[in-house]
Design an enzyme around this catalytic site. Sequence first.
Site, PDB file in Angstrom:
ATOM      1  N   CYS A 184       5.198  14.919  23.952  1.00 31.64           N
ATOM      2  CA  CYS A 184       6.182  15.224  24.937  1.00 31.64           C
ATOM      3  C   CYS A 184       5.665  16.316  25.980  1.00 31.64           C
ATOM      4  CB  CYS A 184       7.360  15.633  24.611  1.00 31.64           C
ATOM      5  SG  CYS A 184       7.486  17.142  23.637  1.00 31.64           S
ATOM      6  N   CYS A 244       2.554  20.251  28.629  1.00 30.75           N
ATOM      7  CA  CYS A 244       2.071  20.254  26.937  1.00 30.75           C
ATOM      8  C   CYS A 244       1.058  18.946  26.886  1.00 30.75           C
ATOM      9  CB  CYS A 244       3.116  20.124  26.106  1.00 30.75           C
ATOM     10  SG  CYS A 244       3.997  21.489  26.071  1.00 30.75           S
TER      11      CYS A 244
END
Length: 473
Positions: free
Chosen positions: A457, A137
Amino acid sequence: MSSMLSSALRNLPVSSAWAAGAFTRSLSCSSHFQAAAQPKTKKTLGKTGVKNVVVVEGVRIPFLQSGTSYADLMPHDLARAALQGLLTRTSVPRDVVDYIVYGTVIQEVKTSNVAREAALGAGFSDKTPAHTVTMACISSNQAMTTGVGMIAAGQCDVVVAGGVELMSDVPIRHSRKMRKTMLTLNRAKTLGQKLSLLSKIRPDYFTPELPAVAEFSTSETMGHSADRLAAAFGVSRLEQDEYALRSHSLAKKAQDEGLLQDVVPFKVPGKDTVSKDNGIRPSSLEQMAKLKPAFVKPYGTVTAANSSFLTDGASAMLIMSEEKALAMGYKPKAYLRDFVYVSQDPKDQLLLGPTYATPKVLEKAGLTLADIDVFEFHEAFAGQILANLKAMDSDWFAQNYMGRKSKVGAPPLDKFNTWGGSLSLGHPFGATGCRLVITAAHRLKKEGGQYGLVAACAAGGQGHAMIVELYPQ
């Protein structure tokens, strides 16, 4: 370690505000979340002997729920549209761009270097190098910082960085036994050899390997990790639903007020022009409460309503040395300053990247949490973001898991994701980082701040944080 952390955190010392539920009540979507514009007069973070790297512009095509208007396209189509939107917005000559870097997570096998294919499709010279990076991500974060490094090292003056994801069409493979047979069959020389191989095929060979958003090292989906993290930090279902409602409500307000300036329209071939994100859907706590747990059944707290949804989208950002930008007549939006990447246990602390990265980037920049005017954190799950805020506000967690003497503190919500976040705007894995950075720059200008902190994250237990400094107005 997982069970140890979970059991310890159930009794995690928290502030009286948490114990009293004030944090939960503060998640209502009233107007006080919009920070008033205040002039700031803080020091610049420029360093002697280090090139200043600036963001000239950042754009994205609308982020759409998978299976909707982009369903018949390929990833390079989306990336090409973002690049063309950036060219239209900035009028930068294509031949001025020295390098193009794109981030993606689930690669289309036909266009494994999607940066190159998108660049050629957008009309960039075939002499302009382009490469693709992947870091879950935070893939477009990696694309941006790769560009920053190339400029700072004097290798380039102008870099385009971005990211793309198309969750509407992901590769589905044959089983390994079938792949091995087919590859061997391709090398067979005689009809007898081919028939012998074909005779060995069994029905189970045809079972496909379906994709899953799961950790290779743990075989756990991120949703399971989010559910366990929320339980470990005592984040209730109600807190998660309230936070998700806040995200959608603030995103709708920002969309209606024209604050999402990074969105560029995209004429989808054979369909209408798409001009806005389609996942922003404020609901009600009553409706959200009716949804069943999506991962840990039947007692989990993570649901479709408090999770980011599978998203298609692409982003692009024009990054330059300050000297080059000014020579070309551009007024930059922001400086890209210090950044860090972190990594921790992917089983127990998969989604705690912002907690670990934030204090490190603040210390690297010589700032404190109070110096930050705008926070843009990636919202993978409401439980994940709230667990990070609790971890950041815990002396116990800092001392026992981060090797720190005291907590860094939790960002104040009136500075935090006030134009919505990934829960509402969408999360095309490889494209989100650029959205976070350009949103931080736009919010700094709108709200009169100077420093923004972007954090995210990523799968594999990794994370990223960066300081964005508003360019002098």
